[in-house]
Design an enzyme around this catalytic site. Structure first.
Site, PDB file in Angstrom:
ATOM      1  N   CYS A   1       0.805  -1.348   0.113  1.00 32.35           N
ATOM      2  CA  CYS A   1       0.020   0.090   0.080  1.00 32.35           C
ATOM      3  C   CYS A   1       0.717   1.238   0.054  1.00 32.35           C
ATOM      4  O   CYS A   1       2.048   1.400   0.547  1.00 32.35           O
ATOM      5  CB  CYS A   1      -0.947  -0.058   1.306  1.00 32.35           C
ATOM      6  SG  CYS A   1      -2.070   1.273   1.306  1.00 32.35           S
TER       7      CYS A   1
ATOM      8  N   ASP B   1       0.416   3.792   1.742  1.00 34.86           N
ATOM      9  CA  ASP B   1       0.481   4.349   3.037  1.00 34.86           C
ATOM     10  C   ASP B   1       1.737   4.790   3.510  1.00 34.86           C
ATOM     11  O   ASP B   1       2.727   3.963   3.652  1.00 34.86           O
ATOM     12  CB  ASP B   1      -0.508   3.329   4.110  1.00 34.86           C
ATOM     13  CG  ASP B   1      -0.787   4.092   5.331  1.00 34.86           C
ATOM     14  OD1 ASP B   1       0.052   4.533   6.028  1.00 34.86           O
ATOM     15  OD2 ASP B   1      -1.934   4.017   5.616  1.00 34.86           O
TER      16      ASP B   1
ATOM     17  N   ARG C   1       2.738   5.045   6.511  1.00 32.73           N
ATOM     18  CA  ARG C   1       3.268   4.364   7.602  1.00 32.73           C
ATOM     19  C   ARG C   1       3.691   2.909   7.480  1.00 32.73           C
ATOM     20  O   ARG C   1       4.073   1.994   8.245  1.00 32.73           O
ATOM     21  CB  ARG C   1       2.201   4.184   8.508  1.00 32.73           C
ATOM     22  CG  ARG C   1       1.316   5.631   9.023  1.00 32.73           C
ATOM     23  CD  ARG C   1       0.365   5.412   9.591  1.00 32.73           C
ATOM     24  NE  ARG C   1      -0.823   4.917   8.967  1.00 32.73           N
ATOM     25  CZ  ARG C   1      -2.018   4.932   9.057  1.00 32.73           C
ATOM     26  NH1 ARG C   1      -2.559   5.247  10.044  1.00 32.73           N
ATOM     27  NH2 ARG C   1      -2.914   4.517   8.149  1.00 32.73           N
TER      28      ARG C   1
ATOM     29  N   HIS D   1      -2.187  -3.870   4.791  1.00 30.62           N
ATOM     30  CA  HIS D   1      -2.035  -3.493   6.151  1.00 30.62           C
ATOM     31  C   HIS D   1      -3.430  -3.489   7.045  1.00 30.62           C
ATOM     32  O   HIS D   1      -4.214  -2.901   6.162  1.00 30.62           O
ATOM     33  CB  HIS D   1      -1.109  -2.279   6.606  1.00 30.62           C
ATOM     34  CG  HIS D   1      -1.884  -1.082   5.796  1.00 30.62           C
ATOM     35  ND1 HIS D   1      -2.312  -0.317   6.686  1.00 30.62           N
ATOM     36  CD2 HIS D   1      -1.823  -0.706   4.796  1.00 30.62           C
ATOM     37  CE1 HIS D   1      -2.839   0.909   5.978  1.00 30.62           C
ATOM     38  NE2 HIS D   1      -2.363   0.352   4.505  1.00 30.62           N
TER      39      HIS D   1
ATOM     40  N   CYS E   1      -6.323  -0.025   6.741  1.00 34.97           N
ATOM     41  CA  CYS E   1      -6.027   0.348   5.359  1.00 34.97           C
ATOM     42  C   CYS E   1      -7.298   1.604   5.110  1.00 34.97           C
ATOM     43  O   CYS E   1      -8.345   1.117   5.178  1.00 34.97           O
ATOM     44  CB  CYS E   1      -5.817  -0.737   4.332  1.00 34.97           C
ATOM     45  SG  CYS E   1      -5.518   0.197   2.608  1.00 34.97           S
TER      46      CYS E   1
END
Ligand code: CO
Length: 211
Positions: free
Chosen positions: A42, A44, A46, A98, A101
């Site tokens: 992803c 993302d 993080r 994750h 999400c």
């Protein structure tokens, strides 16, 4: 809050530290890359791929998009897979989602966010297919997390179903497709038990548990 100049300053420090630890580090990497792993994750912020699996530059070929989707009409993702499999000869393709999400959550919630809704459509369809299982869960967070897992399984199978991976297996190339999920709460990755290494394994997996 970092300002934009901080990034360049950080970069200078990082490059200096690397070069002083290992003077051949950059010359070596500039000659060739030979990663064994393709990471599809992803976008993302993080979930920084190299960091969470302790891989140095040169060790992980990376493709990231919102909600780690592998859509057969996505020329970008397919090109990454083709180059990784046929030119770099990676031995493992890891689809790593994750929990929590935002893309998966958006696909599960009502309402529109805009263009991104089109991208997330496969997850919305996946949630419909698993409606009973998801509705049995007590709260929205639990449903999002389960759908995150189901999405990883579906996308790992999508990788395995591409002509690129199918052809690699037909040629006898050693190549495994894995499905993992990362927790933002403890930084740990959980293996979802997807481990596809042949055309036959994909067929069996899809027959036992449709994703
Ligand atoms: Co995400």
């Amino acid at each position: 809050m970092p300002v934009i100049q901080d990034l360049l300053e950080n970069n200078r420090r990082w490059a200096q530290a690397r070069a002083s630890q290992d003077p051949d580090f950059f010359p070596r990497l500039s000659r060739q890359q030979a990663p064994e792993f393709l990471w599809i994750g992803c976008a993302d912020s993080r979930v920084p791929a190299n960091d969470i699996v302790g891989m140095d530059p040169g060790e992980l070929f990376v493709h990231r998009n919102v909600a780690n989707l592998v859509v057969p009409s996505d020329l970008n993702c397919l090109s990454v897979i083709q180059y990784a499999v046929e030119v770099l000869n990676v031995r493992h393709i890891i689809v790593c989602g994750h929990y929590g999400c935002g893309g998966v959550r958006a696909a599960l919630e009502e309402g529109q966010l805009g263009l991104i809704d089109n991208w997330l459509r496969p997850i919305r369809l996946l949630s419909h297919a698993h409606r009973a299982q998801l509705n049995a869960l007590s709260d929205l967070d639990a449903r999002v997390d389960r759908l995150c897992e189901l999405n990883v399984i579906a996308q790992a199978r999508s990788v395995a179903g591409t002509t690129i991976v199918q052809n690699a297996w037909h040629r006898g190339q050693t190549l495994a497709v894995h499905g993992w999920i990362y927790s933002l709460h403890d930084g740990l990755i959980r293996d979802l038990g997807v481990d596809l290494r042949s055309v036959e394994e994909l067929v069996v997996a899809e027959r036992i548990a449709p994703a």
